[in-house]
Design a protein around this motif. Structure first.
Motif, mmCIF file in Angstrom:
data_model
loop_
_atom_site.group_PDB
_atom_site.id
_atom_site.type_symbol
_atom_site.label_atom_id
_atom_site.label_comp_id
_atom_site.label_asym_id
_atom_site.label_seq_id
_atom_site.Cartn_x
_atom_site.Cartn_y
_atom_site.Cartn_z
ATOM 1 N N ASN A 157 38.235 47.033 44.058
ATOM 2 C CA ASN A 157 38.944 46.905 45.328
ATOM 3 C C ASN A 157 40.400 46.496 45.131
ATOM 4 O O ASN A 157 41.164 46.448 46.091
ATOM 5 C CB ASN A 157 38.237 45.888 46.230
ATOM 6 C CG ASN A 157 36.872 46.378 46.648
ATOM 7 O OD1 ASN A 157 36.701 47.557 46.938
ATOM 8 N ND2 ASN A 157 35.898 45.493 46.666
ATOM 9 N N ASP A 158 40.786 46.179 43.902
ATOM 10 C CA ASP A 158 42.166 45.799 43.593
ATOM 11 C C ASP A 158 42.890 47.038 43.067
ATOM 12 O O ASP A 158 42.633 47.492 41.951
ATOM 13 C CB ASP A 158 42.177 44.685 42.548
ATOM 14 C CG ASP A 158 43.563 44.236 42.162
ATOM 15 O OD1 ASP A 158 44.560 44.745 42.727
ATOM 16 O OD2 ASP A 158 43.671 43.359 41.285
ATOM 17 N N PRO A 159 43.806 47.605 43.860
ATOM 18 C CA PRO A 159 44.454 48.851 43.428
ATOM 19 C C PRO A 159 45.259 48.698 42.143
ATOM 20 O O PRO A 159 45.336 49.624 41.345
ATOM 21 C CB PRO A 159 45.345 49.238 44.606
ATOM 22 C CG PRO A 159 45.359 48.086 45.533
ATOM 23 C CD PRO A 159 44.239 47.181 45.181
ATOM 24 N N GLN A 160 45.852 47.533 41.908
ATOM 25 C CA GLN A 160 46.629 47.340 40.685
ATOM 26 C C GLN A 160 45.709 47.354 39.464
ATOM 27 O O GLN A 160 46.007 47.998 38.466
ATOM 28 C CB GLN A 160 47.416 46.040 40.739
ATOM 29 C CG GLN A 160 48.319 45.871 39.540
ATOM 30 C CD GLN A 160 49.281 44.723 39.699
ATOM 31 O OE1 GLN A 160 49.243 43.995 40.676
ATOM 32 N NE2 GLN A 160 50.155 44.553 38.741
ATOM 33 N N GLN A 161 44.590 46.658 39.542
ATOM 34 C CA GLN A 161 43.646 46.643 38.424
ATOM 35 C C GLN A 161 43.055 48.030 38.189
ATOM 36 O O GLN A 161 42.889 48.449 37.046
ATOM 37 C CB GLN A 161 42.527 45.631 38.683
ATOM 38 C CG GLN A 161 41.566 45.495 37.522
ATOM 39 C CD GLN A 161 42.245 45.025 36.252
ATOM 40 O OE1 GLN A 161 43.047 44.108 36.270
ATOM 41 N NE2 GLN A 161 41.942 45.665 35.140
ATOM 42 N N THR A 211 43.473 50.130 34.688
ATOM 43 C CA THR A 211 42.311 50.673 33.985
ATOM 44 C C THR A 211 42.439 52.177 33.804
ATOM 45 O O THR A 211 42.145 52.715 32.729
ATOM 46 C CB THR A 211 41.020 50.328 34.749
ATOM 47 O OG1 THR A 211 40.932 48.911 34.868
ATOM 48 C CG2 THR A 211 39.796 50.856 34.029
ATOM 49 N N PHE A 212 42.908 52.882 34.826
ATOM 50 C CA PHE A 212 43.110 54.325 34.723
ATOM 51 C C PHE A 212 44.141 54.636 33.629
ATOM 52 O O PHE A 212 43.936 55.531 32.807
ATOM 53 C CB PHE A 212 43.576 54.893 36.064
ATOM 54 C CG PHE A 212 43.871 56.356 36.014
ATOM 55 C CD1 PHE A 212 42.854 57.285 35.989
ATOM 56 C CD2 PHE A 212 45.187 56.808 35.982
ATOM 57 C CE1 PHE A 212 43.124 58.649 35.933
ATOM 58 C CE2 PHE A 212 45.470 58.160 35.935
ATOM 59 C CZ PHE A 212 44.438 59.087 35.909
ATOM 60 N N ALA A 213 45.246 53.891 33.597
ATOM 61 C CA ALA A 213 46.277 54.112 32.575
ATOM 62 C C ALA A 213 45.729 53.849 31.179
ATOM 63 O O ALA A 213 46.012 54.605 30.235
ATOM 64 C CB ALA A 213 47.482 53.224 32.846
#
Length: 64
Positions: A4-8, A12-14
């Protein structure tokens, strides 16, 4: 990981797509980044040039 945390989620995607790990710990001294950091601590950031980055990535010594 909190999905739910867009930054995290973005971090993770990066990490997955780039094949890296984001860490708050200092880099391994034998890694290219660790060697560049040691060089700048010894000689100062103004002594760092583009050829030093290439040398670190290739495993060559970083000469002043």
């Amino acid at each position: 990981m909190d999905m739910n945390d867009p930054q995290q989620t973005g971090i993770t995607f990066a990490e997955i797509t780039l094949g890296v790990t984001v860490s708050s710990e200092p880099p391994d001294p034998s890694s290219p980044l660790g060697r560049v950091r040691a060089f700048t601590e010894k000689y100062g950031p103004e002594a760092l040039r583009q050829d030093h980055i290439a040398a670190a990535a290739e495993g060559r010594p970083l000469l002043p």
